[in-house]
Design an enzyme around this catalytic site. Sequence first.
Site, PDB file in Angstrom:
ATOM      1  N   GLU A 153       0.844  -1.213   0.000  1.00 13.32           N
ATOM      2  CA  GLU A 153       0.000   0.000   0.000  1.00 13.32           C
ATOM      3  C   GLU A 153       0.870   1.250   0.000  1.00 13.32           C
ATOM      4  OE1 GLU A 153      -2.861  -0.128   3.207  1.00 13.32           O
ATOM      5  OE2 GLU A 153      -4.278  -1.192   1.944  1.00 13.32           O
ATOM      6  N   GLU A 209      -6.490  -7.661  -0.470  1.00 17.51           N
ATOM      7  CA  GLU A 209      -6.933  -7.721   0.924  1.00 17.51           C
ATOM      8  C   GLU A 209      -8.421  -7.454   0.976  1.00 17.51           C
ATOM      9  OE1 GLU A 209      -4.713  -5.267   3.651  1.00 17.51           O
ATOM     10  OE2 GLU A 209      -2.829  -5.706   2.630  1.00 17.51           O
TER      11      GLU A 209
HETATM   12  C1  GLA Z   1      -3.972  -2.493   5.103  1.00 19.52           C
HETATM   13  C2  GLA Z   1      -2.602  -3.144   5.195  1.00 19.52           C
HETATM   14  C3  GLA Z   1      -2.620  -4.428   5.969  1.00 19.52           C
HETATM   15  C4  GLA Z   1      -3.411  -4.262   7.248  1.00 19.52           C
HETATM   16  C5  GLA Z   1      -4.818  -3.806   6.906  1.00 19.52           C
HETATM   17  C6  GLA Z   1      -5.723  -3.611   8.099  1.00 19.52           C
HETATM   18  O1  GLA Z   1      -4.681  -3.021   4.107  1.00 19.52           O
HETATM   19  O2  GLA Z   1      -2.074  -3.381   3.921  1.00 19.52           O
HETATM   20  O3  GLA Z   1      -1.309  -4.792   6.265  1.00 19.52           O
HETATM   21  O4  GLA Z   1      -2.792  -3.318   8.044  1.00 19.52           O
HETATM   22  O5  GLA Z   1      -4.758  -2.569   6.279  1.00 19.52           O
HETATM   23  O6  GLA Z   1      -5.807  -4.740   8.863  1.00 19.52           O
END
Ligand code: GLA
Length: 578
Positions: free
Chosen positions: A157, A233
Amino acid sequence: MSGTFTVTGRRFVRNGARHRILAGAAHYFRTHPAQWTHRLRMLRAMGLNTVETYVPWNWHEPRPGTVRRLEDLERFLDESAACGLDVIVRPGPYICAEWDNGGLPAWLTARVGRRVRTADPDYLRHVDAWFDRLLPVVARRQITRGGTVVMVQVENEYGSFGSDAAYLRHLADGLTARGIEVPLCTSDGPEDHMLTGGSVPGVLTTVNFGSDPEGAFAALAAWRPQDPPMCMEFWDGWFDHWGDRHVARDPADAAGVLDRILAAGASVNLYMAHGGTNFGTTAGANLGGEHHDGAYQPTTTSYDYDAPIDERGAPTAKFWRFREVIERHGGVPGDLPPLPPLLPAARLAVADTVTWRAALPSGGGAVAPVPPTFEELGLDHGLVLYRCTLPGPREARPLVVDGLHDRAHVFVDGRPVAVLERDGRRSVDVAGPATVELLVESMGRVNYGPRLGESKGILGGVRHERQYVHGFTAHPLALDPLDVRWTGAAAPGDGPAFCRAWLDVEDAADTYVALPGWGKGYVWVNGVNLGRFWDRGPQRTLYLPGPLLHAGRNEVVVLELDGRRAATVDLVPGPQLG
Ligand code: GLA
């Protein structure tokens, strides 16, 4: 036998056949190794064909140049393959993940400061040295070389943090140069600034979200019409902060969104399939507010995540809903492995209690004009005792601690007088002359947002009214591993104390440690730090994995920081997460 995994058109193709990735996140560093096979078989039983894991750099390289536990990753990859699962590896170097410092070593972020996650040469030199050690382990296990690793992620991210395209390019090229030949990807929120800041030309873009799959895939398609749609995700649950309410996500609601993801023809990674535990001092933290720079919110020890497979590996209502949805969309659920047994409920009597000073190293400690940070002392996490002399005679005035990360027990001439806290009480009235001691505890390092890479300790200084107090000795006290001398009983009113109880078992099995009546601290079982407890909740029990116990006598140690010792420790047959 070696195989292939490619992106052809808007499709994944595995060994020549069109393929949909049905993945679930399960982190080897959040589950006891003896339980990996069970959790991986549970993923299969839900109908998944792939497991996804991050790699936490700070766990593998706690001190510069000291790399450990890579064999854990090797075994996890091998066990995944043996369970018939493909693997997506997300090696960071930054991983977020509610993990301390987002997986970056604190010794490194203390050094590079705001140059972190950029093409800064000093930062990249350390990343490259780590990737030199790490990536051969992954490269050897690619599907193209007879293993099951099918995809590797670049950073994490990144578009939620920065816009240094040269940094991302360096990482992507570094993966390729070290033998990664399966497809690379990035993952970002489905928003234009995140996609444009986090993507790399020629590298697959994936998106992360918890709801509105149609909107997310439309944003992805507008940005990358050539990429196969994938949600890296799908947030099917969420994590908890100390002092907040427990977060849960309705199984039917989550299953409905999963259904829509799969109906869109997309690939998916369930974040999390199995959450596990932030053992020891590994939990991270967030900063609240719109700009992620507000109030400090430390993450709890449990990382159950309200995931379909719970902290001890049991299927939840969400598991059964997901299994039905996945099967309907072509997944092939495997057999359910038997659930490991639980210990019966028990109440353990505290047998020994000693003052916290029993864990202090006997040496002299570091001497400095201003209080050194944890990182300057070479301590990742735990406690530091800062001692100074307040000159006198002088009247009682506020002793102010600036930049406290994160909590301090204040002792004046050996007597506990106050507890100070980041974002809480900052001062206590003290008269001089006096010996002032501050026992500072670190909670998790921020793992997300612009304030990533924080230090621990006293970052500002200690003042008496406006005057800085100078001249400190600092004694670091690591909590992992722990070294207590069980001599010299603690008197009530001494403040923090170590308490010990014994647990006799015939057959080792899972259980949960409950601490009714206790305040705040840590629990160790046979020397292993299970994590933090705090009566603020929402978490009330700590998961104790059966493999940490053995037949016969087992040692349970509690560090109670807030002086609220109870006479017993309970073992209960189920979690209380709030
Ligand atoms: C983001 C991050 C993950 C985690 C999620 C929340 O998507 O990429 O590593 O922190 O948020 O659980």
